[in-house]
Design a protein around this motif. Sequence first.
Motif: not given
Length: 462
Positions: A343-348, A355-359, A362-369
Amino acid sequence: MARLPAGALMQRAAAGLAAACADALPRVYGSRVTLLTGSGDNGADTLYAGARLARRGASVTAVLLAPDRTHPEALKTLLRAGGTTATATDAAPLLQHADLVLDGIVGIGGKGGLRPEATHLAGLLAASPATVVAVDLPSGIEPDTGEVHGTAVRADLTITFGTHKPGLLIDPARAYAGSVRLIDIGLAATLPHTPALESLQHADIAALLPRPTGESDKYRRGVVGIAAGSTRYPGAAVLAVAGALRGGAGAVRYVGAATDAVLARFPETLISHTGPKKAGRVQAWVAGPGAADDPAPVAEALATDVPVLLDADGLRLADRDTVRTRKAPTLLTPHAGEAAALLGISREEVEAARLTAVRELARRYDATVLLKGSTTLIAAPDPDTPVRVNATGTPWLATAGSGDVLSGLAGSLLAAGLSPLDAASAAAYLHGLAGRYAADGAPTSAHDVAEAIPRAWRDITT
């Protein structure tokens, strides 16, 4: 609320809350109970529950954070029952000497963290020896996302009403909730048919797991390909194969540089000495665990027309556009650090807003995450599909190679015919349960987790 007499839902909530508090106390009569009472409905629920405890002989004091905006009828009910009130400036000795404290500061309408006065009370509460019971959810957590901005109340027990809120299931907020108990107040018929989150249970997973029939053979049950391991990381291949062999597929086909190590441990493995492109018949590929810096096996797996699970080095080596344009589905299984890099952000930032990160992944890669971690979340590329939260697991699963076992297990379920969402959900559930059995309160290893998968499978299906 429009269908019922005024206050009916509030009284149901208060009755369930008071009963739960009574269960949490050694005895109600003579106990000291402090209510932290805000101006909203949560504050009213707290006052009504306090009145019920007062009628049973408890000494109940309500600390009013907004005296001029406190629910008037609820406050009258508490006072008639023998309860008393105090201001926030009087709270310190009350919290220090209480047997039980009810947190009714804010409810599901609370956003953006606590205000200064409430923050001060939460700090005092952290030093109190009392049992802390959160009303509906701990004050200060974000109810819809599980994020925590600043100070929040840490509860020993959360009594939630009607349905679980996302913040009670997702870290970091989940860690503030303690044990969670759901009180049914009659909302089931009015809840949305498509929730924001789902948390599958034994019966749900049992319905998903593949079962062989009399007509089954190893090919009908599915063959999973494992493109993993390297001369530097042969163990990743061994552990991925270990998970795959216990995942329900009929056979495991391995390609990679760790052939000798895999065969020494699992002679039943089918070996191919070419890459995934020419390896032979498979119904799904697992690519990436321990792959080091060789991108060829990952690229070849992605070029096939079967589902592909990408993990570990495979996440780094895969091209996003290639993943997005695949005709067959793709499942990504990053931990927080890998998700941050994607995602190009920090682990923190990932850990603070899982929840925001996993969604977004999934959107960026058009894949299940499947986002691994203290809370495992599984998101489908369709934003209208509920995100799934895994309810099993143990902190002892934070051990080297555990993720390789999970990848093999999920890949095997993909090969057996499950969708990426269901394969990831079932694998996370089994893996977490196996981790509990393998650890049993003590350190464990990835190998032990793999060995415990059959026990977890039997527990779910019998």
